[in-house]
Motif scaffolding. Sequence first.
Motif, PDB file in Angstrom:
ATOM      1  N   PRO A   1       1.001  -1.245   0.015  1.00 27.58           N
ATOM      2  CA  PRO A   1      -0.158  -0.187   0.025  1.00 27.58           C
ATOM      3  C   PRO A   1       0.787   1.273  -0.004  1.00 27.58           C
ATOM      4  CG  PRO A   1      -0.838  -1.647   1.677  1.00 27.58           C
ATOM      5  CD  PRO A   1       0.536  -2.190   1.252  1.00 27.58           C
ATOM      6  N   VAL A   2       0.303   2.083  -0.875  1.00 25.12           N
ATOM      7  CA  VAL A   2       0.947   3.474  -0.777  1.00 25.12           C
ATOM      8  C   VAL A   2      -0.103   4.608  -0.793  1.00 25.12           C
ATOM      9  CG1 VAL A   2       2.429   5.204  -2.181  1.00 25.12           C
ATOM     10  CG2 VAL A   2       2.929   2.798  -2.249  1.00 25.12           C
ATOM     11  N   ARG A   3       0.090   5.508   0.131  1.00 24.31           N
ATOM     12  CA  ARG A   3      -0.720   6.603   0.415  1.00 24.31           C
ATOM     13  C   ARG A   3      -0.350   8.052  -0.326  1.00 24.31           C
ATOM     14  NH1 ARG A   3      -4.369   6.696   5.627  1.00 24.31           N
ATOM     15  NH2 ARG A   3      -5.344   5.176   4.484  1.00 24.31           N
ATOM     16  N   VAL A   4      -1.093   8.402  -1.092  1.00 26.76           N
ATOM     17  CA  VAL A   4      -0.456   9.802  -1.666  1.00 26.76           C
ATOM     18  C   VAL A   4      -1.396  10.854  -1.148  1.00 26.76           C
ATOM     19  CG1 VAL A   4      -0.355  11.029  -3.908  1.00 26.76           C
ATOM     20  CG2 VAL A   4      -0.052   8.395  -3.732  1.00 26.76           C
ATOM     21  N   PHE A   5      -0.497  11.967  -0.621  1.00 22.89           N
ATOM     22  CA  PHE A   5      -0.944  13.270   0.101  1.00 22.89           C
ATOM     23  C   PHE A   5      -0.884  14.084  -0.921  1.00 22.89           C
ATOM     24  CE2 PHE A   5       0.185  10.206   3.173  1.00 22.89           C
ATOM     25  CZ  PHE A   5      -0.875  10.258   4.167  1.00 22.89           C
ATOM     26  N   GLN A   6      -1.926  15.097  -1.240  1.00 23.28           N
ATOM     27  CA  GLN A   6      -1.783  16.094  -2.085  1.00 23.28           C
ATOM     28  C   GLN A   6      -1.708  17.362  -1.114  1.00 23.28           C
ATOM     29  OE1 GLN A   6      -1.680  16.355  -5.449  1.00 23.28           O
ATOM     30  NE2 GLN A   6      -2.368  14.226  -5.930  1.00 23.28           N
ATOM     31  N   PRO A   7      -0.838  18.228  -1.432  1.00 28.19           N
ATOM     32  CA  PRO A   7      -0.916  19.678  -0.440  1.00 28.19           C
ATOM     33  C   PRO A   7      -2.054  20.459  -1.049  1.00 28.19           C
ATOM     34  CG  PRO A   7       0.719  19.835  -2.543  1.00 28.19           C
ATOM     35  CD  PRO A   7       0.098  18.455  -2.520  1.00 28.19           C
ATOM     36  N   ARG A   8      -2.475  21.279   0.325  1.00 25.28           N
ATOM     37  CA  ARG A   8      -3.485  22.335  -0.318  1.00 25.28           C
ATOM     38  C   ARG A   8      -3.185  23.106  -1.469  1.00 25.28           C
ATOM     39  NH1 ARG A   8      -3.862  21.865   5.561  1.00 25.28           N
ATOM     40  NH2 ARG A   8      -5.837  21.208   6.158  1.00 25.28           N
ATOM     41  N   GLU A   9      -1.749  23.548  -1.471  1.00 22.58           N
ATOM     42  CA  GLU A   9      -1.345  24.300  -2.633  1.00 22.58           C
ATOM     43  C   GLU A   9       0.038  23.757  -2.971  1.00 22.58           C
ATOM     44  OE1 GLU A   9       0.696  28.735  -3.411  1.00 22.58           O
ATOM     45  OE2 GLU A   9      -0.180  28.117  -1.508  1.00 22.58           O
ATOM     46  N   ARG A  10       0.006  23.173  -4.187  1.00 18.67           N
ATOM     47  CA  ARG A  10       1.233  22.487  -4.734  1.00 18.67           C
ATOM     48  C   ARG A  10       2.198  23.598  -5.111  1.00 18.67           C
ATOM     49  NH1 ARG A  10       2.054  17.089  -8.736  1.00 18.67           N
ATOM     50  NH2 ARG A  10       4.159  17.066  -8.530  1.00 18.67           N
ATOM     51  N   ARG A  11       3.473  23.856  -4.668  1.00 18.01           N
ATOM     52  CA  ARG A  11       4.366  24.619  -5.058  1.00 18.01           C
ATOM     53  C   ARG A  11       5.753  24.266  -5.573  1.00 18.01           C
ATOM     54  NH1 ARG A  11       2.873  25.516   0.239  1.00 18.01           N
ATOM     55  NH2 ARG A  11       5.140  25.120   1.043  1.00 18.01           N
ATOM     56  N   ARG A  12       5.767  22.861  -5.608  1.00 18.82           N
ATOM     57  CA  ARG A  12       6.949  22.349  -6.128  1.00 18.82           C
ATOM     58  C   ARG A  12       6.529  21.199  -6.885  1.00 18.82           C
ATOM     59  NH1 ARG A  12       8.724  23.689  -0.971  1.00 18.82           N
ATOM     60  NH2 ARG A  12      10.560  25.192  -0.850  1.00 18.82           N
ATOM     61  N   GLU A  13       7.402  20.542  -7.908  1.00 14.05           N
ATOM     62  CA  GLU A  13       7.264  19.380  -8.746  1.00 14.05           C
ATOM     63  C   GLU A  13       7.541  18.309  -7.896  1.00 14.05           C
ATOM     64  OE1 GLU A  13       8.987  19.988 -12.482  1.00 14.05           O
ATOM     65  OE2 GLU A  13       8.301  21.749 -12.887  1.00 14.05           O
ATOM     66  N   GLU A  14       8.690  18.426  -7.069  1.00 11.07           N
ATOM     67  CA  GLU A  14       8.963  17.074  -6.366  1.00 11.07           C
ATOM     68  C   GLU A  14       7.848  16.086  -5.729  1.00 11.07           C
ATOM     69  OE1 GLU A  14      12.221  19.619  -7.021  1.00 11.07           O
ATOM     70  OE2 GLU A  14      10.302  19.908  -6.182  1.00 11.07           O
ATOM     71  N   VAL A  15       8.002  14.836  -5.692  1.00  7.32           N
ATOM     72  CA  VAL A  15       7.347  13.802  -5.029  1.00  7.32           C
ATOM     73  C   VAL A  15       8.232  13.391  -3.931  1.00  7.32           C
ATOM     74  CG1 VAL A  15       6.217  11.781  -5.129  1.00  7.32           C
ATOM     75  CG2 VAL A  15       5.760  13.447  -6.866  1.00  7.32           C
ATOM     76  N   LEU A  16       7.785  13.473  -2.686  1.00  5.47           N
ATOM     77  CA  LEU A  16       8.690  13.086  -1.689  1.00  5.47           C
ATOM     78  C   LEU A  16       7.982  11.531  -1.204  1.00  5.47           C
ATOM     79  CD1 LEU A  16       8.284  16.236   0.719  1.00  5.47           C
ATOM     80  CD2 LEU A  16      10.023  15.571  -0.991  1.00  5.47           C
ATOM     81  N   LEU A  17       9.087  10.600  -1.663  1.00  2.00           N
ATOM     82  CA  LEU A  17       8.881   9.143  -1.351  1.00  2.00           C
ATOM     83  C   LEU A  17       9.022   8.932   0.197  1.00  2.00           C
ATOM     84  CD1 LEU A  17       7.678   6.618  -2.278  1.00  2.00           C
ATOM     85  CD2 LEU A  17       9.880   5.892  -2.970  1.00  2.00           C
ATOM     86  N   PHE A  18       8.066   8.725   1.044  1.00  3.58           N
ATOM     87  CA  PHE A  18       8.314   8.796   2.662  1.00  3.58           C
ATOM     88  C   PHE A  18       8.438   7.415   3.253  1.00  3.58           C
ATOM     89  CE2 PHE A  18       6.900   8.920   6.899  1.00  3.58           C
ATOM     90  CZ  PHE A  18       7.669   9.743   7.504  1.00  3.58           C
ATOM     91  N   PHE A  19       9.347   7.037   3.919  1.00  2.00           N
ATOM     92  CA  PHE A  19       9.501   5.883   4.569  1.00  2.00           C
ATOM     93  C   PHE A  19       9.165   6.173   6.119  1.00  2.00           C
ATOM     94  CE2 PHE A  19      12.579   4.961   1.100  1.00  2.00           C
ATOM     95  CZ  PHE A  19      11.442   4.303   0.267  1.00  2.00           C
ATOM     96  N   HIS A  20       8.195   5.809   6.788  1.00  2.00           N
ATOM     97  CA  HIS A  20       8.009   6.112   8.317  1.00  2.00           C
ATOM     98  C   HIS A  20       8.928   5.449   9.062  1.00  2.00           C
ATOM     99  CE1 HIS A  20       6.060   2.101   9.347  1.00  2.00           C
ATOM    100  NE2 HIS A  20       5.301   2.206   8.097  1.00  2.00           N
ATOM    101  N   GLY A  21       8.891   5.959  10.448  1.00  2.00           N
ATOM    102  CA  GLY A  21       9.840   5.258  11.551  1.00  2.00           C
ATOM    103  C   GLY A  21       8.736   4.386  12.206  1.00  2.00           C
ATOM    104  N   GLY A  22       9.438   3.974  13.403  1.00  2.00           N
ATOM    105  CA  GLY A  22       8.664   3.102  14.347  1.00  2.00           C
ATOM    106  C   GLY A  22       9.367   1.794  14.431  1.00  2.00           C
ATOM    107  N   GLY A  23      10.837   1.996  14.343  1.00  2.00           N
ATOM    108  CA  GLY A  23      11.660   0.919  14.727  1.00  2.00           C
ATOM    109  C   GLY A  23      11.587  -0.339  13.870  1.00  2.00           C
TER     110      GLY A  23
END
Length: 323
Positions: free
Chosen positions: A58-80
């Motif tokens: 699963p991958v959850r994609v978050f859209q910003p309220r205002e998109r100011r940059r072209e980058e996509v941040l591929l995020f890996f969460h913490g939690g040990g």
Amino acid sequence: MNPLIRAVLSLFAAPRLNMREDYPKVRRFQRRMAARPVSRYRVFDRQILSEDGTHRIPVRVFQPRERRREEVLLFFHGGGWVTGDIESYTPACAAMADLTGCVVASVDYRLAPEHPFPAGLHDCLRVAQVLLDDPQRAGIENADRVVLVGDSAGGNLAAVVSLRLRALGHPGAKRQILLYPVTHWDHDPATSPFPSVRNHGEDYRLTNTEVQDYLELYVPDPDERRSPLVAPLMAEDLSGQPDTLMITAELDLLRDEAEAYARALQEAGNTVRVHRVSGALHGFIALPRFSRALRDAYEVINAFLDEDPVARKSDTDGTESAA
């Protein structure tokens, strides 16, 4: 540190848990704390088939309220590598999207101990390869705009994914943001080479014992814990890594090993910026948006994202550092 400040901060220390037995309770608590009104965040969920075809990631994609940059941040969460998921990290990822103006894609990789090393790493690597090979999936023109991001164990996974991509001959991401990552295998204050393990491993947000418990749940084989795929600071060759922003927390036991990894990246010829957030505890990326530590970190993150990695590489082969 001022003794009074130390005493006050110790009040915010995490409850002393036996992570080997209590991790299911921690998971449930995290999900309750992150409960969200459905309408609050602009998200949509996707799934990516694993490389061996046995499961979907699963991958959850978050859209910003205002998109100011072209980058996509591929995020890996913490939690040990044991706790955390896209539900518990939804508030932090929504804040990341809004505060950077970037799309954020959060990976729900498999967790230990049900799925020990290297299961979670394989999931993160697979999603990174798919996104880098086909960036149009995320609505961007080229892979140069994919930025790997991770906090704590997720920072470890981001660093290791970059190492693994290079070993596979893949061009990899051009940039990575590592937030107080795990980079070493030893967090015993009697044997660790890092003063922060001894100075900050008992009183605050994360303890020596908890980190060691997490590592043992993630990597049951003690010999494997010294592998660069678990402890990237042990890698013999760190050349060819992405431009790196290393953000550490002053009062975090992982501070010194994270900064040591940044120095090792620099010494290998990579472009690295280091920023230590004064007075911050481990895990501050999940704090409310008004917190000073969070604002401090995002000022540095946004400045890093504003730099053009392609143009900079053509201008200089040197390194940079800011404490």
